[in-house]
Scaffold this motif. Sequence first.
Motif, PDB file in Angstrom:
ATOM      1  N   GLU A  90      16.860   2.417 -36.746  1.00 24.82           N
ATOM      2  CA  GLU A  90      16.587   3.405 -35.521  1.00 24.82           C
ATOM      3  C   GLU A  90      18.194   3.148 -35.327  1.00 24.82           C
ATOM      4  O   GLU A  90      18.275   3.688 -34.099  1.00 24.82           O
TER       5      GLU A  90
ATOM      6  N   GLY B  90       9.332   0.509 -28.284  1.00 24.72           N
ATOM      7  CA  GLY B  90       9.801   0.587 -29.744  1.00 24.72           C
ATOM      8  C   GLY B  90       8.540  -0.459 -30.574  1.00 24.72           C
ATOM      9  O   GLY B  90       8.960  -0.612 -31.845  1.00 24.72           O
TER      10      GLY B  90
ATOM     11  N   ASN C 196      12.811   6.246 -38.182  1.00 33.87           N
ATOM     12  CA  ASN C 196      12.733   5.155 -38.201  1.00 33.87           C
ATOM     13  C   ASN C 196      11.916   5.021 -38.896  1.00 33.87           C
ATOM     14  O   ASN C 196      12.481   3.784 -39.046  1.00 33.87           O
TER      15      ASN C 196
ATOM     16  N   SER D 251      14.203  -4.319 -35.304  1.00 31.56           N
ATOM     17  CA  SER D 251      13.653  -3.279 -35.636  1.00 31.56           C
ATOM     18  C   SER D 251      13.386  -2.713 -34.013  1.00 31.56           C
ATOM     19  O   SER D 251      13.436  -1.524 -34.041  1.00 31.56           O
TER      20      SER D 251
ATOM     21  N   LEU E 255      15.058   0.735 -30.963  1.00 30.93           N
ATOM     22  CA  LEU E 255      14.093   2.216 -30.706  1.00 30.93           C
ATOM     23  C   LEU E 255      13.654   1.378 -29.060  1.00 30.93           C
ATOM     24  O   LEU E 255      14.215   3.273 -28.084  1.00 30.93           O
TER      25      LEU E 255
END
Length: 501
Positions: A371, A58, A366, A220, A224
């Motif tokens: 996400e 991620g 994304n 964030s 991911l």
Amino acid sequence: MRKLFKAFATVTLISVITRLLSFVFKIYLSRKLGAEILGLYQICMSVFMLFACICCSGLPVTLSRITAESDTIGNNKRQFGAVATCMLTGVLITLTIISMILIFPQILDLIFADERCVKIFIIMLPMLLTTCIYAILRGWFWGKKYFGIFSVTELVDEILKILFAIILLEGAVFAIQKEYAYAISMLAGDVFVIALIIILYFVKKGKIAKPTQAKEIAKSATPLTVTRIFGSLMSTFISLILPALLVSKLHLTQSEATAEFGRASGMVMPLIFTPTSIIGSLGVVLIPEIASVNAGKGVKSLSSSLSNAITFSTLIACVFFTIFSGAGTELGVLLYDDSASGDYLKFAAIIMIPMCVNNLVISMLNSMGKETNTFLSHITGCALLIIIVLTTPSLLGVKTYFVALGAFHTLSMTINLIMLNKYVGIDTKALFKCGLCLIFSMGVSLVNKLTVRALGEYSPILSVITVGLISTVAFIPFILLTKTVKVNFKKVILKNRMTFL
């Protein structure tokens, strides 16, 4: 404008060359190693990618977004602080995982049924660290919109691995068993590329800074990373469970089951990923711009451009679908001297369409900081994939692999398109063109199949060339009729400055 068009052309050209080299190399490997050993590598790679996802998956995407946003507002301190945080986090996690595996090697005995897989994986283990550093630094280049470096490093990586593999597999330097020579070549290539990308980072005025924004990056990157981990878990699940189910349900030997999986994952899937060379280039150029615009006037201003990017993605995937579904068997014979892999290619060709669109839409979401939405769609798709893998091998054999992936991408794509429409607003005309393109491709596919049947007594290469020409010519009037090119595709490239299960 010219700069952006040049970036798209550069990324596309280098990506096509890289994929072409990789594809030709896969043909060499399939002939040199055979389906069984290729299957062993696919099993090892699926487990390797699982650990690689845990290490850093991620972080590069998050870093590219923060870098693009920071450039827009002129905040270099935020940018290099994010680089330091991502690098420190990724390296620490990677070293922890490597240490755990070395201290408790019996973990690999629990994962792999074949002892050769354990040895291959141990050779590949240092690549977790090189992969982590490589991915994070490329994320910075991506966010800075240094598309040439972003693409060229991947090309150099591929070239080095091919050169080292040929040297070792042909025994030009050392007499190494072919089961392990390819793993050593991948590791050697990675070491050289890491040195190159670190040098380029400082050449482009990259700096070592104090880590910052840990909370923002964690918020964030975590969805991911978890998404990629689930994806890798699914790949690992398929590579370990499907061969076992082929043995128990269809009474194949372990070698036969491994060879079947090797055909599906090592011969067919590289061809299925072919359209991403073009579509991925669009994503590489478009995604940083989405992040930049999102930091400014908001992504709703990109509604038309994103809609047309989806139309373009569908068109490219449909062209390849008509070729592979029409002349798949002939391609298998021509490329791999294996008609079974060609039959699987014809069967699997349809999954390219939802796969290409889904990967592009995921990248779009994304880059907007959505996400969590892509994570939820991924989990939903994975649930369907597991059900199919566990229930259909007795009916479909190794084709279960393609059905499960197709179902996964179709469901995930549907959910992600709904989310994208919610946040940006997708042009309904673009969706109509996508549907029309899909229907049109079915007709072209039928024509190709009839053509191949008529040319059956001739060579496979004639069938492949003929089908390729038919598909290319057939879609030209379709493009003009639906105005796909005119419909702001130029705007997508010039006005606005992709990814794995």
